[in-house]
Design an enzyme around this catalytic site. Structure first.
Site, short mmCIF file in Angstrom:
data_model
loop_
_atom_site.label_atom_id
_atom_site.label_comp_id
_atom_site.label_asym_id
_atom_site.label_seq_id
_atom_site.Cartn_x
_atom_site.Cartn_y
_atom_site.Cartn_z
N GLY A 278 0.80 -1.23 0.00
CA GLY A 278 0.00 0.00 0.00
C GLY A 278 0.83 1.27 0.00
O GLY A 278 0.52 2.23 0.70
N ASN B 95 3.36 5.11 -11.64
CA ASN B 95 2.64 3.92 -11.19
C ASN B 95 1.15 4.22 -11.22
O ASN B 95 0.60 4.77 -10.26
CB ASN B 95 3.11 3.55 -9.77
CG ASN B 95 2.37 2.37 -9.20
OD1 ASN B 95 1.55 1.74 -9.89
ND2 ASN B 95 2.63 2.05 -7.95
N CYS C 87 -1.21 0.46 -9.26
CA CYS C 87 -1.04 -0.18 -7.96
C CYS C 87 -2.36 -0.79 -7.52
O CYS C 87 -3.36 -0.08 -7.40
CB CYS C 87 -0.56 0.81 -6.91
SG CYS C 87 -0.34 0.02 -5.31
N THR D 260 1.97 -5.86 -10.46
CA THR D 260 1.40 -7.12 -9.97
C THR D 260 -0.04 -7.29 -10.45
O THR D 260 -0.71 -6.31 -10.80
CB THR D 260 1.42 -7.14 -8.44
OG1 THR D 260 0.73 -5.98 -7.97
CG2 THR D 260 2.84 -7.14 -7.89
C1 LIG Z 1 6.56 -6.29 -2.00
C2 LIG Z 1 6.35 -5.58 -3.31
C3 LIG Z 1 6.21 -4.19 -3.33
C4 LIG Z 1 5.98 -3.52 -4.53
N1 LIG Z 1 5.87 -2.16 -4.52
C5 LIG Z 1 5.68 -1.49 -5.68
C6 LIG Z 1 5.60 -0.06 -5.71
O1 LIG Z 1 5.75 0.61 -4.69
N2 LIG Z 1 5.38 0.56 -6.90
C7 LIG Z 1 5.24 -0.14 -8.07
O2 LIG Z 1 5.07 0.45 -9.12
N3 LIG Z 1 5.33 -1.50 -8.08
C8 LIG Z 1 5.54 -2.18 -6.91
N4 LIG Z 1 5.64 -3.56 -6.94
C9 LIG Z 1 5.52 -4.29 -8.21
C10 LIG Z 1 6.90 -4.62 -8.79
O3 LIG Z 1 7.61 -3.44 -9.10
C11 LIG Z 1 6.78 -5.50 -10.06
O4 LIG Z 1 6.07 -4.78 -11.04
C12 LIG Z 1 6.07 -6.81 -9.81
O5 LIG Z 1 6.38 -7.31 -8.53
C13 LIG Z 1 6.39 -7.88 -10.84
O6 LIG Z 1 7.75 -8.27 -10.84
P1 LIG Z 1 8.32 -9.53 -10.01
O7 LIG Z 1 7.43 -10.68 -10.24
O8 LIG Z 1 9.71 -9.73 -10.53
O9 LIG Z 1 8.31 -9.12 -8.57
C14 LIG Z 1 5.87 -4.25 -5.73
C15 LIG Z 1 6.01 -5.65 -5.70
C16 LIG Z 1 6.25 -6.33 -4.52
C17 LIG Z 1 6.39 -7.82 -4.54
#
Ligand SMILES: Cc1cc2nc3c(=O)[nH]c(=O)nc-3n(C[C@H](O)[C@H](O)[C@H](O)COP(=O)(O)O)c2cc1C
Ligand SMILES: Cc1cc2nc3c(=O)[nH]c(=O)nc-3n(C[C@H](O)[C@H](O)[C@H](O)COP(=O)(O)OP(=O)(O)OC[C@H]3O[C@@H](n4cnc5c(N)ncnc54)[C@H](O)[C@@H]3O)c2cc1C
Ligand code: FES
Lengths: 257, 319
Positions: free
Chosen positions: B73, B128, B131, B194
């Site tokens: 969040g 972003n 989210c 995500t």
């Molecule tokens: C714990 C966590 C926190 C994240 N925080 C953000 C965020 O603050 N802003 C954002 O754009 N994406 C955020 N993401 C998404 C990641 O940047 C990424 O797009 C997504 O996790 C897919 O890549 P991955 O499977 O390699 O983790 C977050 C993902 C995780 C797992």
């Protein structure tokens, strides 16, 4: 400095419901009681590491004490001597030994792990802590209490009364007479910790430290996944893995826990 | 071979195409104890909002088969602290810093983006608008092509750095959305955030996450991310940063072949802090084995019929 390691299991002991794995750690590996290792627990779609507190064996070697809670911890309990564990560590902030006339350790279940390590540190400083340890029933303990009785003033509790006091570790703590200024060090389920925090009141929370268990992803403070509510004006959160897992009871917002 | 890994993304020069995902690498301090940030292709910082944001109530994470849910969040200390303490520090490693920006209104996004650009320390802004973890803002800003395009042009007016737009894979018409934000002035796309998801504890019959819903990341979502990159590459000409479930170099190369100019690794950092650099080495090894001189030759290769030249299928070690 924390780092990534692969260490061999050199000894395995089963104590009731918990399995002790003694690790062959590299020279110079230094850790404080309350710190943890972030351990890879096999495959099968389990991608995240699992946090386990560092404990010590009877000979004072660093070890893990694992109680099966799910697939990952079961996998860990099934490892044999000679196999290797992949972990990051040591991580987190551990306990600080306070300047107090009396030191009371309160353990619920596998919460005994970091407190046994702490008790060893206290003995090295010529302190004799007392330890209240609660489990479900007598079988859960195995032979560990016999060993621990030589390391501290031990009293046990079981919910069914099959060994020691009938009730929880907390009930046991409440039943004993304590000096006002006793320092308390606790690790166990969330209910136990919040029950204790309520019982202690504001003054007591200054002298009580608790090790909290929160689900973790990174274990190093980067993901903010292990948030625990803290008492500050902004109603914010601390990362249990980095700012904890040990907190002074006064630092946590027990209303929001 | 070093030259072969160099790449350029919307005019930003990178020593290699491997970055770290927003929110999975904090603001660098935690992992700088484990790897040299200066060896990365680039760093995407945790979403920053105008004012401090406490984040969602715990539990915030839950592991699922080969994946994880998070509902952090947008927890962050706000723009002022970020500009004063975090950005100067992370910019000190000499690799491009993409500052991920979030907010609760168009004005907030534009304001934060403008100040990030004015700092002179960032290489790009990543918006972003996907989210899944905030009730207001977040995904809401990409609920229609018009909303997203308006957001991008509002930010574009105030930002003098390349603007990357980060999208969710859960869109009815991803291609249309990519085209809309590109027309509105986006310089690049970050694909994907995500996937909105949830999990229920059946013993207690309650959601696992304090926020009820969260976002799925990790290997479980990787094929979804590959498709998103594939479709975006077909619909727009602006460069793409591919992300989602990259666990090793093969996943990264797959993203690049689907059309990504650069990639970002996220969740795997939690398991292996050395993963981004292992991915760099893996790509290097693959290029050597395949006789690929420049990583750019791999971008979108799967759209062009793959490796066809006989000379490029040489045996391992012969390059
Ligand atoms: C714990 C966590 C926190 C994240 N925080 C953000 C965020 O603050 N802003 C954002 O754009 N994406 C955020 N993401 C998404 C990641 O940047 C990424 O797009 C997504 O996790 C897919 O890549 P991955 O499977 O390699 O983790 C977050 C993902 C995780 C797992
Ligand atoms: C700092 C810290 C130190 C710990 N030290 C020890 C220890 O010394 N010995 C020990 O046996 N256990 C310890 N734990 C708990 C241990 O991490 C969990 O039991 C383990 O992660 C469960 O993984 P699993 O795959 O077996 O179970 P899962 O299938 O993931 O979960 C099984 C059950 O355990 C609960 N759980 C999962 N992860 C955690 C967690 N991180 N904390 C608390 N409960 C969890 C779940 O909610 C579920 O009810 C510690 C936890 C933390 C945060
Ligand atoms: S587990 Fe990632 S911040 Fe604590």
């Amino acid at each position: 400095m924390p780092a990534g390691y692969v260490a061999q299991i050199v000894e395995k002991n089963v104590f009731g419901c918990a399995t002790e794995l003694v690790l062959d750690l590299p020279r110079g590996f230094e850790a404080h009681p309350g710190q943890f290792l972030h351990v890879r627990c096999g495959g099968d779609g389990r991608i995240l590491r699992r946090p386990f507190s560092l404990t010590v064996s009877q000979r004072g070697e660093l070890a893990l004490l694992v109680r099966p809670a799910g697939e990952g911890s079961r996998w860990l309990c099934a490892r044999r001597v000679g196999e290797e564990l992949d972990f990051l560590g040591p991580l987190g902030r551990g306990f600080s030994i306070l300047d107090a006339g009396e030191h009371v350790l309160v353990a619920g279940g596998a919460g005994i792990a970091p407190l046994r390590f702490l008790a060893l540190d206290m003995r090295k400083r010529k302190l004799r802590p007392s330890l209240c340890w609660g489990m479900e029933n007598e079988e859960d303990y195995g032979t560990l209490p016999e060993i621990l009785a030589g390391e501290c003033d031990l009293s046990l509790a079981t919910r069914d009364g099959s060994a020691g006091f009938e009730g929880t570790a907390l009930d046991l703590l409440f039943s004993q007479a304590r000096t006002e200024s006793a320092a308390i060090y606790a690790c166990g389920p969330r209910d136990m910790l919040s029950g204790m925090a309520r019982w202690l009141g504001e003054a007591g929370r200054e002298r009580a430290q608790v090790s909290v268990e929160e689900r973790m992803a990174c274990g190093v403070g980067a993901c903010r996944g292990c948030a625990v509510p803290v008492t500050d004006a902004g109603a914010t959160y601390a990362a249990a893995c980095r700012e904890g897992p040990v907190f002074f009871a006064r630092e946590l917002d027990w209303e929001r826990m | 071979m070093e030259a072969g890994l160099r790449t350029e993304l919307a005019g930003i020069r990178m020593q290699n195409p491997v970055m770290v995902c927003s929110g999975t690498w904090g603001n660098g301090r935690e992992y700088a104890e484990w790897i040299d940030p200066g060896a990365l292709g680039g760093i995407i910082t945790k979403s920053v909002t105008l004012r401090p944001c406490p984040g969602n109530p715990p539990p915030r994470i839950w592991e699922t088969p080969s994946g994880m849910l998070n509902s952090i969040g947008l927890e962050n200390r706000g723009l002022a602290a970020f500009l004063e303490e975090d950005l100067p520090w992370i910019a000190g490693f000499g690799v491009p810093v993409f500052v991920n920006v979030a907010g609760f209104s168009e004005e907030e996004y534009a304001e934060v983006a403008a100040e990030v650009c004015a700092s002179g320390l960032a290489a790009a802004v990543e918006l972003n608008i996907s989210c899944p973890n905030v009730k207001k803002g977040g995904l809401h800003f990409s609920s229609s092509h018009e909303d997203a395009a308006r957001m991008v042009s509002r930010v574009r007016e105030r930002a003098d750095l390349p603007v990357f737009v980060k999208l969710s894979p859960r869109l009815n018409d991803l291609k249309g959305m990519c085209a809309a934000v590109a027309r509105a002035g986006a310089d690049g796309l970050s694909l994907v955030n995500t996937i909105p998801a949830m999990s229920i504890d059946v013993e207690r019959a309650v959601p696992r996450l304090g926020n009820v819903t969260g976002g799925l990341s990790g290997p479980a979502m990787h094929p979804v991310a590959v498709l998103a990159v594939w479709e975006a590459y077909q619909s727009v000409g602006i460069p793409i940063v591919g992300m989602g479930g990259i666990w090793g170099w093969e996943d990264a190369v797959e993203m690049i072949m689907a059309g990504a100019t650069a990639v970002a690794v996220g969740t795997v950092n939690f398991v292996d802090p050395g993963a981004p650099l292992a991915v760099v080495e893996g790509i290097r090894g693959f290029m050597t084995r395949k006789g690929v001189a420049r990583v750019g030759e791999l971008v979108g290769l799967a759209h062009r019929g793959g490796f066809r030249d006989e000379g490029k299928g040489r045996a391992p070690g012969s390059g």
